[in-house]
Structures are given as C-alpha cells and as structure tokens.
Design a protein around this motif. Structure first.
Motif, PDB file in Angstrom:
ATOM      1  N   CYS A   1       4.652  -5.336 -12.849  1.00 35.63           N
ATOM      2  CA  CYS A   1       5.070  -5.317 -11.449  1.00 35.63           C
ATOM      3  C   CYS A   1       6.527  -5.733 -11.333  1.00 35.63           C
ATOM      4  O   CYS A   1       7.150  -6.197 -12.296  1.00 35.63           O
ATOM      5  CB  CYS A   1       4.199  -6.259 -10.614  1.00 35.63           C
ATOM      6  N   GLN A   2       7.053  -5.579 -10.125  1.00 32.61           N
ATOM      7  CA  GLN A   2       8.344  -6.130  -9.729  1.00 32.61           C
ATOM      8  C   GLN A   2       8.129  -7.008  -8.506  1.00 32.61           C
ATOM      9  O   GLN A   2       7.284  -6.699  -7.651  1.00 32.61           O
ATOM     10  CB  GLN A   2       9.327  -5.023  -9.364  1.00 32.61           C
ATOM     11  N   VAL A   3       8.889  -8.080  -8.434  1.00 33.17           N
ATOM     12  CA  VAL A   3       8.903  -8.931  -7.242  1.00 33.17           C
ATOM     13  C   VAL A   3      10.300  -8.794  -6.659  1.00 33.17           C
ATOM     14  O   VAL A   3      11.275  -9.239  -7.259  1.00 33.17           O
ATOM     15  CB  VAL A   3       8.583 -10.396  -7.602  1.00 33.17           C
ATOM     16  N   VAL A   4      10.395  -8.149  -5.500  1.00 34.72           N
ATOM     17  CA  VAL A   4      11.698  -7.774  -4.946  1.00 34.72           C
ATOM     18  C   VAL A   4      11.845  -8.319  -3.534  1.00 34.72           C
ATOM     19  O   VAL A   4      10.846  -8.570  -2.842  1.00 34.72           O
ATOM     20  CB  VAL A   4      11.883  -6.242  -4.941  1.00 34.72           C
ATOM     21  N   PRO A   5      13.081  -8.506  -3.063  1.00 27.36           N
ATOM     22  CA  PRO A   5      13.279  -8.976  -1.693  1.00 27.36           C
ATOM     23  C   PRO A   5      12.589  -8.062  -0.686  1.00 27.36           C
ATOM     24  O   PRO A   5      12.708  -6.839  -0.762  1.00 27.36           O
ATOM     25  CB  PRO A   5      14.804  -8.955  -1.535  1.00 27.36           C
ATOM     26  N   LEU A   6      11.868  -8.659   0.239  1.00 28.43           N
ATOM     27  CA  LEU A   6      11.148  -7.890   1.249  1.00 28.43           C
ATOM     28  C   LEU A   6      12.136  -7.173   2.163  1.00 28.43           C
ATOM     29  O   LEU A   6      13.105  -7.767   2.632  1.00 28.43           O
ATOM     30  CB  LEU A   6      10.255  -8.833   2.062  1.00 28.43           C
ATOM     31  N   ASP A   7      11.878  -5.902   2.412  1.00 34.09           N
ATOM     32  CA  ASP A   7      12.771  -5.075   3.222  1.00 34.09           C
ATOM     33  C   ASP A   7      11.917  -4.227   4.169  1.00 34.09           C
ATOM     34  O   ASP A   7      11.029  -3.495   3.721  1.00 34.09           O
ATOM     35  CB  ASP A   7      13.619  -4.192   2.313  1.00 34.09           C
ATOM     36  N   ALA A   8      12.195  -4.330   5.459  1.00 37.05           N
ATOM     37  CA  ALA A   8      11.386  -3.611   6.449  1.00 37.05           C
ATOM     38  C   ALA A   8      11.450  -2.106   6.242  1.00 37.05           C
ATOM     39  O   ALA A   8      10.435  -1.405   6.356  1.00 37.05           O
ATOM     40  CB  ALA A   8      11.841  -3.978   7.858  1.00 37.05           C
ATOM     41  N   ASN A   9      12.631  -1.586   5.932  1.00 31.89           N
ATOM     42  CA  ASN A   9      12.787  -0.149   5.762  1.00 31.89           C
ATOM     43  C   ASN A   9      12.067   0.366   4.523  1.00 31.89           C
ATOM     44  O   ASN A   9      11.486   1.455   4.527  1.00 31.89           O
ATOM     45  CB  ASN A   9      14.265   0.225   5.675  1.00 31.89           C
ATOM     46  N   LEU A  10      12.093  -0.422   3.461  1.00 35.37           N
ATOM     47  CA  LEU A  10      11.539   0.032   2.187  1.00 35.37           C
ATOM     48  C   LEU A  10      10.045  -0.225   2.043  1.00 35.37           C
ATOM     49  O   LEU A  10       9.350   0.531   1.357  1.00 35.37           O
ATOM     50  CB  LEU A  10      12.281  -0.640   1.027  1.00 35.37           C
ATOM     51  N   HIS A  11       9.545  -1.307   2.654  1.00 37.92           N
ATOM     52  CA  HIS A  11       8.218  -1.788   2.296  1.00 37.92           C
ATOM     53  C   HIS A  11       7.183  -1.798   3.411  1.00 37.92           C
ATOM     54  O   HIS A  11       5.984  -1.876   3.123  1.00 37.92           O
ATOM     55  CB  HIS A  11       8.332  -3.206   1.717  1.00 37.92           C
ATOM     56  N   SER A  12       7.603  -1.742   4.663  1.00 42.57           N
ATOM     57  CA  SER A  12       6.646  -1.913   5.765  1.00 42.57           C
ATOM     58  C   SER A  12       5.514  -0.890   5.725  1.00 42.57           C
ATOM     59  O   SER A  12       4.334  -1.237   5.857  1.00 42.57           O
ATOM     60  CB  SER A  12       7.361  -1.820   7.111  1.00 42.57           C
ATOM     61  N   ALA A  13       5.855   0.376   5.556  1.00 40.07           N
ATOM     62  CA  ALA A  13       4.839   1.427   5.603  1.00 40.07           C
ATOM     63  C   ALA A  13       3.839   1.294   4.453  1.00 40.07           C
ATOM     64  O   ALA A  13       2.618   1.402   4.659  1.00 40.07           O
ATOM     65  CB  ALA A  13       5.502   2.800   5.573  1.00 40.07           C
ATOM     66  N   ASP A  14       4.349   1.047   3.245  1.00 41.69           N
ATOM     67  CA  ASP A  14       3.455   0.881   2.096  1.00 41.69           C
ATOM     68  C   ASP A  14       2.509  -0.297   2.299  1.00 41.69           C
ATOM     69  O   ASP A  14       1.303  -0.200   2.032  1.00 41.69           O
ATOM     70  CB  ASP A  14       4.263   0.660   0.817  1.00 41.69           C
ATOM     71  N   LEU A  15       3.063  -1.420   2.744  1.00 40.17           N
ATOM     72  CA  LEU A  15       2.249  -2.619   2.914  1.00 40.17           C
ATOM     73  C   LEU A  15       1.198  -2.421   4.000  1.00 40.17           C
ATOM     74  O   LEU A  15       0.030  -2.787   3.820  1.00 40.17           O
ATOM     75  CB  LEU A  15       3.141  -3.820   3.245  1.00 40.17           C
ATOM     76  N   TYR A  16       1.603  -1.851   5.116  1.00 41.55           N
ATOM     77  CA  TYR A  16       0.646  -1.657   6.211  1.00 41.55           C
ATOM     78  C   TYR A  16      -0.484  -0.726   5.765  1.00 41.55           C
ATOM     79  O   TYR A  16      -1.657  -0.974   6.054  1.00 41.55           O
ATOM     80  CB  TYR A  16       1.352  -1.095   7.439  1.00 41.55           C
ATOM     81  N   SER A  17      -0.148   0.324   5.032  1.00 40.27           N
ATOM     82  CA  SER A  17      -1.166   1.253   4.532  1.00 40.27           C
ATOM     83  C   SER A  17      -2.100   0.559   3.542  1.00 40.27           C
ATOM     84  O   SER A  17      -3.316   0.787   3.554  1.00 40.27           O
ATOM     85  CB  SER A  17      -0.503   2.460   3.869  1.00 40.27           C
ATOM     86  N   ALA A  18      -1.528  -0.268   2.688  1.00 40.16           N
ATOM     87  CA  ALA A  18      -2.350  -0.979   1.701  1.00 40.16           C
ATOM     88  C   ALA A  18      -3.294  -1.963   2.389  1.00 40.16           C
ATOM     89  O   ALA A  18      -4.474  -2.056   2.031  1.00 40.16           O
ATOM     90  CB  ALA A  18      -1.454  -1.708   0.704  1.00 40.16           C
ATOM     91  N   TYR A  19      -2.801  -2.699   3.377  1.00 38.39           N
ATOM     92  CA  TYR A  19      -3.645  -3.648   4.100  1.00 38.39           C
ATOM     93  C   TYR A  19      -4.735  -2.923   4.892  1.00 38.39           C
ATOM     94  O   TYR A  19      -5.830  -3.450   5.089  1.00 38.39           O
ATOM     95  CB  TYR A  19      -2.814  -4.509   5.034  1.00 38.39           C
ATOM     96  N   ALA A  20      -4.427  -1.705   5.360  1.00 38.21           N
ATOM     97  CA  ALA A  20      -5.395  -0.945   6.150  1.00 38.21           C
ATOM     98  C   ALA A  20      -6.613  -0.517   5.334  1.00 38.21           C
ATOM     99  O   ALA A  20      -7.625  -0.105   5.906  1.00 38.21           O
ATOM    100  CB  ALA A  20      -4.715   0.276   6.760  1.00 38.21           C
ATOM    101  N   LEU A  21      -6.533  -0.610   3.999  1.00 44.12           N
ATOM    102  CA  LEU A  21      -7.669  -0.259   3.153  1.00 44.12           C
ATOM    103  C   LEU A  21      -8.791  -1.280   3.266  1.00 44.12           C
ATOM    104  O   LEU A  21      -9.935  -0.988   2.905  1.00 44.12           O
ATOM    105  CB  LEU A  21      -7.226  -0.136   1.695  1.00 44.12           C
ATOM    106  N   ASP A  22      -8.467  -2.490   3.751  1.00 41.84           N
ATOM    107  CA  ASP A  22      -9.510  -3.493   3.978  1.00 41.84           C
ATOM    108  C   ASP A  22     -10.410  -3.024   5.110  1.00 41.84           C
ATOM    109  O   ASP A  22      -9.942  -2.459   6.106  1.00 41.84           O
ATOM    110  CB  ASP A  22      -8.894  -4.838   4.356  1.00 41.84           C
ATOM    111  N   LEU A  23     -11.676  -3.300   5.009  1.00 46.46           N
ATOM    112  CA  LEU A  23     -12.626  -2.896   6.043  1.00 46.46           C
ATOM    113  C   LEU A  23     -12.654  -3.864   7.213  1.00 46.46           C
ATOM    114  O   LEU A  23     -13.259  -3.571   8.246  1.00 46.46           O
ATOM    115  CB  LEU A  23     -14.025  -2.764   5.428  1.00 46.46           C
ATOM    116  N   ASP A  24     -12.040  -5.019   7.043  1.00 44.09           N
ATOM    117  CA  ASP A  24     -11.961  -5.978   8.143  1.00 44.09           C
ATOM    118  C   ASP A  24     -10.596  -6.649   8.098  1.00 44.09           C
ATOM    119  O   ASP A  24      -9.738  -6.269   7.297  1.00 44.09           O
ATOM    120  CB  ASP A  24     -13.083  -7.017   8.064  1.00 44.09           C
ATOM    121  N   ASP A  25     -10.372  -7.613   8.958  1.00 40.62           N
ATOM    122  CA  ASP A  25      -9.084  -8.297   9.022  1.00 40.62           C
ATOM    123  C   ASP A  25      -9.158  -9.703   8.428  1.00 40.62           C
ATOM    124  O   ASP A  25      -8.398 -10.597   8.814  1.00 40.62           O
ATOM    125  CB  ASP A  25      -8.607  -8.373  10.477  1.00 40.62           C
ATOM    126  N   GLY A  26     -10.057  -9.897   7.470  1.00 40.00           N
ATOM    127  CA  GLY A  26     -10.268 -11.228   6.909  1.00 40.00           C
ATOM    128  C   GLY A  26      -9.061 -11.821   6.229  1.00 40.00           C
ATOM    129  O   GLY A  26      -8.939 -13.046   6.137  1.00 40.00           O
TER     130      GLY A  26
END
Length: 242
Positions: free
Chosen positions: A34-59
């Motif tokens: 993996c890489q640990v990189v500075p968080l960037d709204a333009n680069l990472h928001s869409a990927d992260l939101y999509s990944a979190y949306a795979l959860d079936l709940d908001d736990g």
C-alpha cells in the motif's frame, strides 16, 4: 524504571540529549502492499465514498465524531475541510489497485514531549483484514519512531469499541487504562481506552512486523502462516522491561 535523586526521591530515568521530535510532514509513505499519502479531496473523495458504500450499514461511523454522510458531496466537503489541517494530519491509504480504501491520521502531536497519536482510523471493507491494512499501520508507526524521533505512539478509542481495542492489541499496543466520561460524542458518553507503544517497545516490535510482512509468511493463497497477534505478544512479554 526509576532512579533516586539527592533527596532520595524516586525520579524517572534520564533522557540523554533529548531535543524533541520533529513534526510530521504531509508526504507519502511507500510500502509493498500500500501507500499512505496525504488526503486530498479531489483525488480521494470519490474512491473512499464508494468503498464505504460497500458496507451494508453505517456501523463504521458509530464511534467516530462525524458521519455517516448522506452523499458524495457531503463527504467530499468533510474531506476538503480536514485535509488541510496540521493536527490532525490526515492520510489516505491506497491499495495495490491504486484506489483509496481507508483513512488514518496523526494527531495530538507533541514534539516537545515526543508523543504522537494515530487516530481517525476508518478502513473500508476493501481494506479491513488485509495485509495492506497492517502495512499501513506499520508505515505510520515506523515513520513516527525512526524518521521523526517520537518516544511514544498512542492509540485511543471508545472503551466500548471492541474491534478497535482488539486491533490495538494485535499491533502491539499496551493498554494503559480508561479515562471515564472523557467526551460527549453524538450526544452520548464516551469513556476512552488508552494504549501506547514506546520507542523501547518499537525496538522489539519492528522485527516482528518485518517478519509478518515478509513474502515467506504467506502461502500461495495469500493466507498468513504466523499470526501477528502472537508475534507481538511474545516479543513484548519476552522483554525484561515489560
């Protein structure tokens, strides 16, 4: 470990030539998985939101002071706000496919005392229980101790957050106690469990992480041969200072 001063009072051991630690830089940490990189709204928001949306709940948001987020725009606004801060300093965790699949931060940064905390840990299901997840924590830990010169690396969580507490113990953090009624989060009481790794612990844990992350520790199907929890526990209990 203590000594006695000229008044026969117990005092802490000397910290020779201590000049403080360095503040972390918002710069990438490169690993094998993996890489640990500075968080960037333009680069990472869409990927992260999509990944979190795979959860079936908001736990995942239960024990965090923010979230869940109603839509991508709301999440992106949150990322844009926190990504520019120095403390906490947020990072995105990028997997081998080049996707942002989790977030973590450095926070409560105290260079004068050599103390720093890892927090705001939010791993999507694409990152949880993967080698990349462990490597990300290792990279941040190694950077704090070896590149920045910290003496103490903290992990704090809601005392009721059992998965977080188990994760801390697996990674080699030592439980130090619980601060009762430390915060009010989302209208509820939070007792906070405190864990830490010291620089002395790190000297024992670093070879354990490297052993666990080595290719030889995984079979052809990617399954671990040795469990990290057993390795970290054995390393710490074998030390005469623990």
């Amino acid at each position: 470990m203590s000594e006695f001063n000229h008044l026969c009072q117990p005092v802490g051991y000397p910290v020779v030539s201590w000049a403080g630690s360095r503040r972390p830089r918002s710069a990438p940490l490169e690993g094998r998985w993996c890489q640990v990189v500075p968080l960037d709204a333009n680069l990472h928001s869409a990927d992260l939101y999509s990944a979190y949306a795979l959860d079936l709940d908001d736990g995942r948001w239960t024990y965090l002071p923010y979230g869940p987020f109603a839509n991508l725009e709301e999440y992106r606004a949150w990322v844009d706000d926190v990504a520019h801060r120095d403390d906490p300093m947020f990072f995105a965790i990028i997997n081998s496919s080049g996707k942002a699949v989790g977030v973590a931060s450095y926070q409560h940064i105290e260079p004068l005392n050599g103390s720093i905390e890892v927090g705001h840990i939010s791993f999507s299901t694409l990152l949880q229980a993967t080698t990349a997840a462990t490597e990300a924590m290792y990279l941040m830990m190694r950077n704090a101790f070896e590149e920045l010169g910290y003496r103490r690396y903290e992990w704090k969580c809601d005392s009721l957050n059992k998965p977080s507490r188990l994760a801390a113990e697996r990674l080699g953090f030592s439980y130090e106690g619980t601060f009762r009624q430390m915060r009010v989060v989302k209208g509820r009481n939070r007792d906070t469990a405190w864990y830490s790794i010291t620089d002395r612990d790190w000297s024992l844990l670093k070879p354990v992480f490297e052993q666990w992350l080595a290719a030889s520790n995984f079979d052809a199907g990617g399954r671990q041969r040795l469990a990290l929890s057993g390795l970290t526990k054995a390393a710490l209990t074998s030390s005469p200072t623990n």
